[in-house]
Design a protein around this motif. Structure first.
Motif, PDB file in Angstrom:
ATOM      1  N   ALA A  71       0.817  -1.229   0.000  1.00 44.43           N
ATOM      2  CA  ALA A  71       0.000   0.000   0.000  1.00 44.43           C
ATOM      3  C   ALA A  71       0.843   1.268   0.000  1.00 44.43           C
ATOM      4  O   ALA A  71       0.376   2.328   0.407  1.00 44.43           O
ATOM      5  CB  ALA A  71      -0.979   0.012   1.175  1.00 44.43           C
ATOM      6  N   MET A  72       2.043   1.168  -0.521  1.00 46.65           N
ATOM      7  CA  MET A  72       2.935   2.328  -0.542  1.00 46.65           C
ATOM      8  C   MET A  72       2.874   3.025  -1.908  1.00 46.65           C
ATOM      9  O   MET A  72       1.841   2.946  -2.586  1.00 46.65           O
ATOM     10  CB  MET A  72       4.352   1.890  -0.159  1.00 46.65           C
ATOM     11  CG  MET A  72       4.444   1.370   1.280  1.00 46.65           C
ATOM     12  SD  MET A  72       6.043   0.642   1.733  1.00 46.65           S
ATOM     13  CE  MET A  72       7.056   2.127   1.840  1.00 46.65           C
ATOM     14  N   GLN A  73       3.932   3.667  -2.314  1.00 53.31           N
ATOM     15  CA  GLN A  73       3.924   4.549  -3.484  1.00 53.31           C
ATOM     16  C   GLN A  73       3.403   3.896  -4.770  1.00 53.31           C
ATOM     17  O   GLN A  73       2.628   4.536  -5.503  1.00 53.31           O
ATOM     18  CB  GLN A  73       5.325   5.128  -3.704  1.00 53.31           C
ATOM     19  CG  GLN A  73       5.380   6.260  -4.720  1.00 53.31           C
ATOM     20  CD  GLN A  73       5.596   5.762  -6.141  1.00 53.31           C
ATOM     21  OE1 GLN A  73       6.106   4.656  -6.329  1.00 53.31           O
ATOM     22  NE2 GLN A  73       5.215   6.564  -7.128  1.00 53.31           N
ATOM     23  N   PRO A  74       3.760   2.640  -5.088  1.00 55.36           N
ATOM     24  CA  PRO A  74       3.210   2.077  -6.332  1.00 55.36           C
ATOM     25  C   PRO A  74       1.687   2.065  -6.374  1.00 55.36           C
ATOM     26  O   PRO A  74       1.089   2.338  -7.424  1.00 55.36           O
ATOM     27  CB  PRO A  74       3.796   0.655  -6.349  1.00 55.36           C
ATOM     28  CG  PRO A  74       5.084   0.787  -5.609  1.00 55.36           C
ATOM     29  CD  PRO A  74       4.772   1.751  -4.492  1.00 55.36           C
ATOM     30  N   MET A  75       1.041   1.745  -5.249  1.00 54.22           N
ATOM     31  CA  MET A  75      -0.419   1.735  -5.207  1.00 54.22           C
ATOM     32  C   MET A  75      -0.996   3.140  -5.167  1.00 54.22           C
ATOM     33  O   MET A  75      -2.119   3.379  -5.633  1.00 54.22           O
ATOM     34  CB  MET A  75      -0.911   0.957  -3.985  1.00 54.22           C
ATOM     35  CG  MET A  75      -2.423   0.705  -3.956  1.00 54.22           C
ATOM     36  SD  MET A  75      -3.060   0.213  -2.335  1.00 54.22           S
ATOM     37  CE  MET A  75      -3.162   1.824  -1.511  1.00 54.22           C
TER      38      MET A  75
END
Length: 329
Positions: free
Chosen positions: A120-124
């Motif tokens: 749930a970090m930057q890629p999402m």
């Protein structure tokens, strides 16, 4: 682990059919294919201290699987009437794969539930991904579930595993998912000597403080994985172990799931028994679900899995781990 212990472990798992003391090795047959896992690739935006498959920003041992390659398995499920209800996406970080939204769309449009394991970090949190997820939630509601890796309910322990600042970013992602009505689950770890009751109580306090739609005492809503210490010596699993452990082979995740991966350099994706054996070529079961169902080799007995890997004992038989949440619909 000492050199002697390493040698002992190798002796234990050397023979696919017999344990080191000559007993028949346990086998797990596929009873009902409920979950098909798709590994989107081992590339990840972070490198966790104890990642189960050593995902990182540089590890592309498993390359990105494409939308067309994933769709071929959905076609096979429909054509051959496999009783699959859930398509799981794992990595690496699934939202790094450029085809992830297309693959989710295909799975959901065909009536399956979709489960995405994410940090749930930057890629999402990229705007384009968020917009696409909102559209999928609007179209499919709770059939899309995102299970977020939150290794511990405290910032210090989570960041010990995933790196400084990761807790804050992951919580921000969960906050966004919760605020927009997504179906959410959490995945934690049990590697800090804390009993399960205390761990669930700690998560419950954090969940309540942030109004997340997660139930801490529900094993499907908060999954707590056993620690995967590869230095730990583990016993082999024989047929007699099921009664000793008071468990059934049907409880093992390879009784109800299979994993699709694409190794770097391979022309086609490969079917594996589960999500943990990605780096062991002898566990390849073929390129189709039909081939996997009939796989017969040193490691398989007409599709049944011989529990001939330390992970089979460490994570599943003894640890009680399963990548699919129990009783998930």
């Amino acid at each position: 682990m000492t050199d002697a212990a390493i040698a002992a472990t190798r002796r234990k798992f050397a023979d696919p059919d017999r344990t080191a003391d000559g007993q028949r090795r346990a086998r797990v047959a596929l009873e009902r294919l409920r979950t098909l896992w798709i590994n989107t690739g081992t590339l990840c935006n972070i490198a966790c201290r104890n990642c189960y498959i050593e995902s990182s920003p540089t590890n592309d041992t498993l390359v990105y699987i494409s939308r067309n390659e994933a769709a071929a398995y959905l076609d096979e499920i429909a054509r051959d009437r496999w009783p699959v209800t859930e398509i799981g996406f794992t990595g690496g970080e699934p939202f790094m794969n450029p085809d992830i939204i297309g693959m989710l769309t295909d799975a959901l449009d065909r009536g399956h539930s979709a489960l995405v394991l994410t940090n749930a970090m930057q890629p999402m949190m990229r705007p384009g991904i968020r917009d696409a997820l909102l559209a999928l939630r609007k179209a499919h509601g709770g059939r899309l579930c995102l299970r977020v890796s939150l290794d511990h309910y405290t910032e210090a322990f989570h960041d010990e595993e995933r790196g400084p600042g990761s807790f804050v970013k992951t919580v921000e992602g969960i906050d966004w998912l919760a605020a927009h009505g997504f179906s959410i689950a959490l995945a934690g770890r049990t590697c800090w000597g804390e009993d399960e009751r205390a761990a669930r109580a700690g998560y419950a306090a954090l969940i309540a403080s942030r109004s997340w739609p997660v139930t801490a005492d529900d094993a499907a809503s908060l999954v707590l994985f056993p620690e995967m210490d590869v230095q730990e010596d583990v016993p082999e699993i024989t047929d007699e172990c099921w009664d000793i452990l008071k468990r059934s082979p049907s409880e093992m995740m390879c009784a109800s799931s299979r994993m699709i991966v694409k190794r770097r350099g391979d022309r086609n994706p490969m079917v594996l028994p589960c999500t943990l054996l990605t780096d062991t070529p002898v566990f390849g079961m073929g390129t189709t679900l039909a081939e996997a169902a009939m796989a017969h080799s040193a490691m398989f007995d007409h599709g049944a899995i011989k529990l001939c890997h330390p992970h089979c004992a460490r994570f599943c038989a003894l640890g009680g781990g399963a990548c699919s949440a129990p009783n998930r619909k």
